[in-house]
Write a protein that holds these residues in place. Structure first.
Motif, mmCIF file in Angstrom:
data_model
loop_
_atom_site.group_PDB
_atom_site.id
_atom_site.type_symbol
_atom_site.label_atom_id
_atom_site.label_comp_id
_atom_site.label_asym_id
_atom_site.label_seq_id
_atom_site.Cartn_x
_atom_site.Cartn_y
_atom_site.Cartn_z
ATOM 1 N N THR A 8 0.858 -1.180 0.000
ATOM 2 C CA THR A 8 0.000 0.000 0.000
ATOM 3 C C THR A 8 0.892 1.226 0.000
ATOM 4 O OG1 THR A 8 -1.873 1.077 1.109
ATOM 5 C CG2 THR A 8 -0.140 0.187 2.509
ATOM 6 N N ASP A 9 0.322 2.383 -0.235
ATOM 7 C CA ASP A 9 1.084 3.625 -0.278
ATOM 8 C C ASP A 9 1.401 4.073 1.145
ATOM 9 O OD1 ASP A 9 2.316 5.930 -1.088
ATOM 10 O OD2 ASP A 9 0.459 7.052 -1.418
ATOM 11 N N TYR A 10 2.633 3.845 1.557
ATOM 12 C CA TYR A 10 3.031 4.148 2.932
ATOM 13 C C TYR A 10 4.518 4.463 2.959
ATOM 14 C CZ TYR A 10 3.900 3.545 7.945
ATOM 15 O OH TYR A 10 4.271 3.735 9.249
ATOM 16 N N LYS A 11 4.885 5.506 3.706
ATOM 17 C CA LYS A 11 6.277 5.910 3.821
ATOM 18 C C LYS A 11 6.723 5.832 5.283
ATOM 19 C CE LYS A 11 6.583 7.008 -0.554
ATOM 20 N NZ LYS A 11 7.369 6.157 -1.490
ATOM 21 N N LEU A 12 7.925 5.312 5.493
ATOM 22 C CA LEU A 12 8.485 5.218 6.836
ATOM 23 C C LEU A 12 9.156 6.512 7.285
ATOM 24 C CD1 LEU A 12 10.108 1.660 6.995
ATOM 25 C CD2 LEU A 12 8.425 2.586 8.591
ATOM 26 N N THR A 13 9.304 7.444 6.408
ATOM 27 C CA THR A 13 10.015 8.679 6.720
ATOM 28 C C THR A 13 9.477 9.340 7.992
ATOM 29 O OG1 THR A 13 10.390 9.066 4.364
ATOM 30 C CG2 THR A 13 10.678 10.949 5.842
ATOM 31 N N GLY A 14 10.374 9.572 8.957
ATOM 32 C CA GLY A 14 10.006 10.240 10.195
ATOM 33 C C GLY A 14 9.358 9.367 11.242
ATOM 34 N N LYS A 15 9.105 8.097 10.942
ATOM 35 C CA LYS A 15 8.466 7.197 11.900
ATOM 36 C C LYS A 15 9.499 6.619 12.871
ATOM 37 C CE LYS A 15 4.481 7.263 9.572
ATOM 38 N NZ LYS A 15 3.228 7.863 10.090
ATOM 39 N N LEU A 101 18.736 -6.186 6.897
ATOM 40 C CA LEU A 101 17.778 -5.482 7.742
ATOM 41 C C LEU A 101 18.294 -4.105 8.133
ATOM 42 C CD1 LEU A 101 15.178 -5.410 9.484
ATOM 43 C CD2 LEU A 101 16.535 -6.468 11.325
ATOM 44 N N LEU A 102 19.544 -4.042 8.560
ATOM 45 C CA LEU A 102 20.112 -2.762 8.972
ATOM 46 C C LEU A 102 20.210 -1.787 7.805
ATOM 47 C CD1 LEU A 102 22.912 -3.875 11.471
ATOM 48 C CD2 LEU A 102 20.624 -2.981 11.975
ATOM 49 N N GLU A 103 20.495 -2.289 6.617
ATOM 50 C CA GLU A 103 20.549 -1.418 5.443
ATOM 51 C C GLU A 103 19.144 -0.896 5.118
ATOM 52 O OE1 GLU A 103 22.045 0.706 2.159
ATOM 53 O OE2 GLU A 103 22.905 -0.041 4.032
ATOM 54 N N PHE A 104 18.143 -1.754 5.257
ATOM 55 C CA PHE A 104 16.770 -1.299 5.043
ATOM 56 C C PHE A 104 16.413 -0.188 6.018
ATOM 57 C CE2 PHE A 104 12.385 -1.618 6.630
ATOM 58 C CZ PHE A 104 11.690 -1.254 5.489
ATOM 59 N N ILE A 105 16.748 -0.366 7.284
ATOM 60 C CA ILE A 105 16.448 0.649 8.287
ATOM 61 C C ILE A 105 17.195 1.946 7.979
ATOM 62 C CG2 ILE A 105 16.662 1.247 10.738
ATOM 63 C CD1 ILE A 105 16.339 -1.755 11.364
ATOM 64 N N ARG A 106 18.460 1.826 7.614
ATOM 65 C CA ARG A 106 19.288 3.018 7.354
ATOM 66 C C ARG A 106 18.748 3.850 6.212
ATOM 67 N NH1 ARG A 106 23.059 4.954 4.138
ATOM 68 N NH2 ARG A 106 22.911 3.171 2.735
ATOM 69 N N THR A 107 18.222 3.180 5.189
ATOM 70 C CA THR A 107 17.771 3.900 3.997
ATOM 71 C C THR A 107 16.288 4.271 4.039
ATOM 72 O OG1 THR A 107 17.367 1.786 2.857
ATOM 73 C CG2 THR A 107 19.523 2.817 2.559
ATOM 74 N N CYS A 109 14.839 6.313 6.237
ATOM 75 C CA CYS A 109 14.630 7.670 6.776
ATOM 76 C C CYS A 109 13.748 7.667 8.022
ATOM 77 C CB CYS A 109 14.037 8.586 5.715
ATOM 78 S SG CYS A 109 15.075 8.798 4.247
ATOM 79 N N VAL A 110 13.846 6.623 8.850
ATOM 80 C CA VAL A 110 13.103 6.611 10.105
ATOM 81 C C VAL A 110 13.771 7.570 11.082
ATOM 82 C CG1 VAL A 110 12.244 4.267 9.791
ATOM 83 C CG2 VAL A 110 14.422 4.625 10.970
ATOM 84 N N SER A 111 12.992 8.060 12.044
ATOM 85 C CA SER A 111 13.534 9.013 13.011
ATOM 86 C C SER A 111 14.236 8.325 14.173
ATOM 87 C CB SER A 111 12.418 9.913 13.543
ATOM 88 O OG SER A 111 11.421 9.140 14.195
#
Length: 249
Positions: A8-15, A101-107, A109-111
Protein backbone atom coordinates in the motif's frame (compact mmCIF):
# COMPACT_ATOMS: atom_id res chain seq x y z
CA UNK A 1 12.26 -10.20 -5.04
CA UNK A 2 13.57 -7.05 -3.38
CA UNK A 3 14.04 -7.27 0.39
CA UNK A 4 10.97 -5.09 0.95
CA UNK A 5 7.81 -4.91 -1.14
CA UNK A 6 5.09 -2.38 -0.19
CA UNK A 7 1.47 -3.48 -0.50
CA UNK A 8 0.00 0.00 0.00
CA UNK A 9 1.08 3.62 -0.28
CA UNK A 10 3.03 4.15 2.93
CA UNK A 11 6.28 5.91 3.82
CA UNK A 12 8.48 5.22 6.84
CA UNK A 13 10.01 8.68 6.72
CA UNK A 14 10.01 10.24 10.20
CA UNK A 15 8.47 7.20 11.90
CA UNK A 16 9.83 5.42 14.96
CA UNK A 17 10.42 1.84 13.84
CA UNK A 18 9.93 -0.98 16.36
CA UNK A 19 11.70 -4.24 15.53
CA UNK A 20 11.15 -7.45 17.55
CA UNK A 21 13.89 -10.06 17.64
CA UNK A 22 13.00 -13.73 17.93
CA UNK A 23 14.23 -14.65 21.40
CA UNK A 24 13.22 -16.46 24.58
CA UNK A 25 9.43 -16.78 25.13
CA UNK A 26 8.74 -14.79 21.94
CA UNK A 27 7.99 -11.85 24.23
CA UNK A 28 9.07 -9.36 21.55
CA UNK A 29 6.56 -10.77 19.05
CA UNK A 30 3.79 -10.69 21.67
CA UNK A 31 4.68 -7.08 22.42
CA UNK A 32 4.37 -6.12 18.76
CA UNK A 33 1.02 -7.94 18.62
CA UNK A 34 -0.23 -5.68 21.41
CA UNK A 35 1.11 -2.53 19.77
CA UNK A 36 -0.38 -3.46 16.40
CA UNK A 37 -3.82 -4.23 17.85
CA UNK A 38 -3.94 -1.26 20.22
CA UNK A 39 -2.88 1.38 17.69
CA UNK A 40 -4.84 -0.16 14.83
CA UNK A 41 -1.80 -0.64 12.60
CA UNK A 42 -2.35 -2.36 9.25
CA UNK A 43 -0.02 -4.40 7.07
CA UNK A 44 1.68 -2.02 4.65
CA UNK A 45 4.46 -4.21 3.28
CA UNK A 46 6.13 -7.61 3.26
CA UNK A 47 9.76 -8.71 3.28
CA UNK A 48 11.62 -11.36 1.33
CA UNK A 49 11.03 -14.62 3.25
CA UNK A 50 14.15 -16.37 1.95
CA UNK A 51 16.09 -15.73 5.18
CA UNK A 52 13.52 -17.41 7.42
CA UNK A 53 12.19 -20.81 8.32
CA UNK A 54 9.23 -21.12 5.90
CA UNK A 55 5.88 -20.29 7.46
CA UNK A 56 2.48 -19.17 6.16
CA UNK A 57 -0.93 -18.84 7.72
CA UNK A 58 -4.21 -16.98 7.85
CA UNK A 59 -4.26 -13.27 8.62
CA UNK A 60 -5.88 -11.58 11.61
CA UNK A 61 -9.70 -11.47 11.72
CA UNK A 62 -10.16 -13.25 8.40
CA UNK A 63 -8.45 -10.53 6.37
CA UNK A 64 -7.81 -11.76 2.81
CA UNK A 65 -4.32 -13.01 2.01
CA UNK A 66 -1.70 -14.95 3.94
CA UNK A 67 0.64 -14.12 6.78
CA UNK A 68 4.35 -14.20 5.90
CA UNK A 69 7.46 -14.56 8.10
CA UNK A 70 8.34 -10.85 8.10
CA UNK A 71 5.86 -7.99 7.61
CA UNK A 72 5.67 -4.24 8.15
CA UNK A 73 2.69 -2.64 9.90
CA UNK A 74 1.89 1.04 10.11
CA UNK A 75 -0.64 3.83 9.76
CA UNK A 76 -0.35 7.27 8.22
CA UNK A 77 -1.98 8.67 11.36
CA UNK A 78 0.58 7.11 13.75
CA UNK A 79 4.18 8.11 14.42
CA UNK A 80 5.22 4.48 14.94
CA UNK A 81 5.66 1.51 12.62
CA UNK A 82 6.43 -2.07 13.55
CA UNK A 83 8.02 -5.06 11.91
CA UNK A 84 6.52 -8.39 12.91
CA UNK A 85 8.75 -11.46 12.63
CA UNK A 86 6.94 -14.78 12.99
CA UNK A 87 9.73 -17.17 12.07
CA UNK A 88 13.40 -17.45 13.09
CA UNK A 89 16.20 -16.73 10.67
CA UNK A 90 17.91 -19.75 9.13
CA UNK A 91 21.38 -20.30 10.57
CA UNK A 92 22.99 -19.99 7.14
CA UNK A 93 21.56 -16.48 6.66
CA UNK A 94 22.04 -14.92 10.10
CA UNK A 95 24.61 -12.32 9.07
CA UNK A 96 23.10 -11.77 5.62
CA UNK A 97 19.74 -11.05 7.21
CA UNK A 98 21.30 -8.77 9.82
CA UNK A 99 23.15 -6.72 7.22
CA UNK A 100 20.12 -6.49 4.92
CA UNK A 101 17.78 -5.48 7.74
CA UNK A 102 20.11 -2.76 8.97
CA UNK A 103 20.55 -1.42 5.44
CA UNK A 104 16.77 -1.30 5.04
CA UNK A 105 16.45 0.65 8.29
CA UNK A 106 19.29 3.02 7.35
CA UNK A 107 17.77 3.90 4.00
CA UNK A 108 14.17 4.20 5.23
CA UNK A 109 14.63 7.67 6.78
CA UNK A 110 13.10 6.61 10.11
CA UNK A 111 13.53 9.01 13.01
CA UNK A 112 14.52 6.28 15.49
CA UNK A 113 14.57 2.52 15.90
CA UNK A 114 13.65 0.41 18.93
CA UNK A 115 14.68 -3.24 19.05
CA UNK A 116 12.82 -5.58 21.41
CA UNK A 117 14.00 -8.92 22.78
CA UNK A 118 13.71 -11.31 25.69
CA UNK A 119 16.49 -12.44 27.99
CA UNK A 120 16.42 -15.63 30.06
CA UNK A 121 15.40 -14.70 33.59
CA UNK A 122 17.12 -17.76 35.08
CA UNK A 123 20.48 -16.20 34.22
CA UNK A 124 19.92 -13.00 36.19
CA UNK A 125 22.40 -11.80 38.77
CA UNK A 126 21.29 -10.29 42.09
CA UNK A 127 21.52 -6.73 40.78
CA UNK A 128 19.54 -7.63 37.67
CA UNK A 129 16.59 -8.77 39.81
CA UNK A 130 15.68 -5.19 40.67
CA UNK A 131 13.74 -4.63 37.44
CA UNK A 132 12.00 -6.80 34.81
CA UNK A 133 13.03 -4.51 31.96
CA UNK A 134 16.42 -3.19 30.94
CA UNK A 135 18.02 -1.70 27.85
CA UNK A 136 21.16 -1.65 25.72
CA UNK A 137 22.57 1.29 23.79
CA UNK A 138 25.85 0.68 21.94
CA UNK A 139 28.38 3.21 23.25
CA UNK A 140 29.52 4.06 19.73
CA UNK A 141 26.11 5.52 18.82
CA UNK A 142 25.10 9.20 19.17
CA UNK A 143 23.35 10.33 22.34
CA UNK A 144 19.53 10.22 22.25
CA UNK A 145 19.08 13.67 23.80
CA UNK A 146 16.80 15.85 21.65
CA UNK A 147 15.71 12.82 19.61
CA UNK A 148 12.43 10.86 19.58
CA UNK A 149 14.04 8.56 22.18
CA UNK A 150 14.85 11.34 24.67
CA UNK A 151 12.12 10.18 27.16
CA UNK A 152 14.37 7.17 27.83
CA UNK A 153 16.37 9.32 30.24
CA UNK A 154 13.30 9.83 32.45
CA UNK A 155 12.41 6.15 32.84
CA UNK A 156 13.65 4.16 35.88
CA UNK A 157 15.21 1.50 33.68
CA UNK A 158 18.85 0.51 34.18
CA UNK A 159 21.23 -0.39 31.35
CA UNK A 160 21.84 -4.09 30.78
CA UNK A 161 25.14 -5.34 32.17
CA UNK A 162 26.61 -8.75 32.88
CA UNK A 163 29.36 -9.81 35.28
CA UNK A 164 31.67 -10.23 32.27
CA UNK A 165 30.82 -6.85 30.76
CA UNK A 166 33.95 -4.85 29.92
CA UNK A 167 32.19 -1.97 28.12
CA UNK A 168 34.05 -2.72 24.89
CA UNK A 169 31.13 -4.35 23.11
CA UNK A 170 27.63 -5.78 23.39
CA UNK A 171 27.43 -8.16 26.38
CA UNK A 172 26.19 -11.73 26.17
CA UNK A 173 22.38 -11.95 26.21
CA UNK A 174 21.12 -15.42 27.29
CA UNK A 175 18.20 -16.43 25.08
CA UNK A 176 18.51 -13.20 23.10
CA UNK A 177 18.61 -14.75 19.64
CA UNK A 178 20.18 -12.37 17.10
CA UNK A 179 20.06 -9.38 19.44
CA UNK A 180 23.78 -9.29 20.15
CA UNK A 181 24.66 -9.87 16.50
CA UNK A 182 22.37 -7.08 15.29
CA UNK A 183 23.60 -4.54 17.84
CA UNK A 184 27.23 -5.50 17.24
CA UNK A 185 26.72 -5.02 13.50
CA UNK A 186 25.70 -1.39 13.81
CA UNK A 187 28.50 0.61 12.12
CA UNK A 188 30.24 3.53 13.80
CA UNK A 189 28.70 5.74 11.13
CA UNK A 190 25.15 4.83 12.28
CA UNK A 191 23.24 8.06 12.91
CA UNK A 192 19.73 6.78 13.70
CA UNK A 193 18.81 7.05 17.40
CA UNK A 194 18.69 3.44 18.58
CA UNK A 195 17.88 1.50 21.72
CA UNK A 196 17.16 -2.14 22.50
CA UNK A 197 14.76 -3.02 25.32
CA UNK A 198 15.16 -6.40 27.00
CA UNK A 199 12.52 -8.15 29.10
CA UNK A 200 13.50 -10.86 31.59
CA UNK A 201 11.21 -13.81 30.89
CA UNK A 202 10.77 -17.57 31.13
CA UNK A 203 8.81 -19.76 28.74
CA UNK A 204 5.12 -19.89 29.63
CA UNK A 205 2.21 -17.49 29.59
CA UNK A 206 4.07 -14.28 28.75
CA UNK A 207 1.15 -11.98 28.03
CA UNK A 208 1.82 -9.86 31.11
CA UNK A 209 5.54 -9.67 30.27
CA UNK A 210 4.60 -8.45 26.80
CA UNK A 211 2.32 -5.81 28.29
CA UNK A 212 5.12 -4.51 30.50
CA UNK A 213 7.51 -4.32 27.56
CA UNK A 214 4.86 -2.64 25.42
CA UNK A 215 4.23 -0.07 28.18
CA UNK A 216 7.90 0.85 28.35
CA UNK A 217 8.05 1.16 24.57
CA UNK A 218 4.94 3.35 24.50
CA UNK A 219 6.33 5.70 27.14
CA UNK A 220 9.54 6.20 25.16
CA UNK A 221 7.59 7.23 22.04
CA UNK A 222 5.22 9.45 24.09
CA UNK A 223 2.13 7.31 23.55
CA UNK A 224 -0.22 7.09 26.51
CA UNK A 225 -1.94 3.70 26.65
CA UNK A 226 -4.48 3.05 29.40
CA UNK A 227 -5.57 -0.43 28.33
CA UNK A 228 -3.72 -2.71 25.92
CA UNK A 229 -5.86 -4.46 23.34
CA UNK A 230 -5.09 -8.12 22.71
CA UNK A 231 -5.42 -9.40 19.14
CA UNK A 232 -8.35 -11.73 18.62
CA UNK A 233 -6.02 -14.54 17.52
CA UNK A 234 -4.68 -14.74 21.05
CA UNK A 235 -8.02 -16.17 22.09
CA UNK A 236 -7.60 -19.34 20.05
CA UNK A 237 -4.07 -19.41 18.67
CA UNK A 238 -1.68 -18.38 21.43
CA UNK A 239 -1.65 -21.77 23.17
CA UNK A 240 -3.29 -23.84 20.45
CA UNK A 241 -6.79 -25.24 20.41
CA UNK A 242 -8.20 -27.01 23.51
CA UNK A 243 -7.65 -30.74 23.77
CA UNK A 244 -10.48 -33.00 22.74
CA UNK A 245 -11.46 -34.61 26.05
CA UNK A 246 -12.85 -37.67 24.24
CA UNK A 247 -9.27 -38.64 23.36
CA UNK A 248 -8.67 -39.54 27.03
CA UNK A 249 -11.81 -41.61 27.66
Amino acid sequence: MDFYRPVTDYKLTGKVLIVPIVSVANVAQLTVDLITATFGLQRVGVFDPKYHVPVAGAREDGTPGITMPLELFGSNSSNIAVIQQRSPVLALFKQDFTDTLLEFIRTSCVSAVIFLAGVDTSNRTDTQMLTPTTYIRPTSLPDVTSTPLSPLADLPIPPYLTPRDDSRGIPFIPGGGLTRRILSSLPNSWQIPTVCFLQYVMEGDNRYDAQMLASVTAKVVNCNVVDWKQPTTWGHGLFGTPHDSTLYG
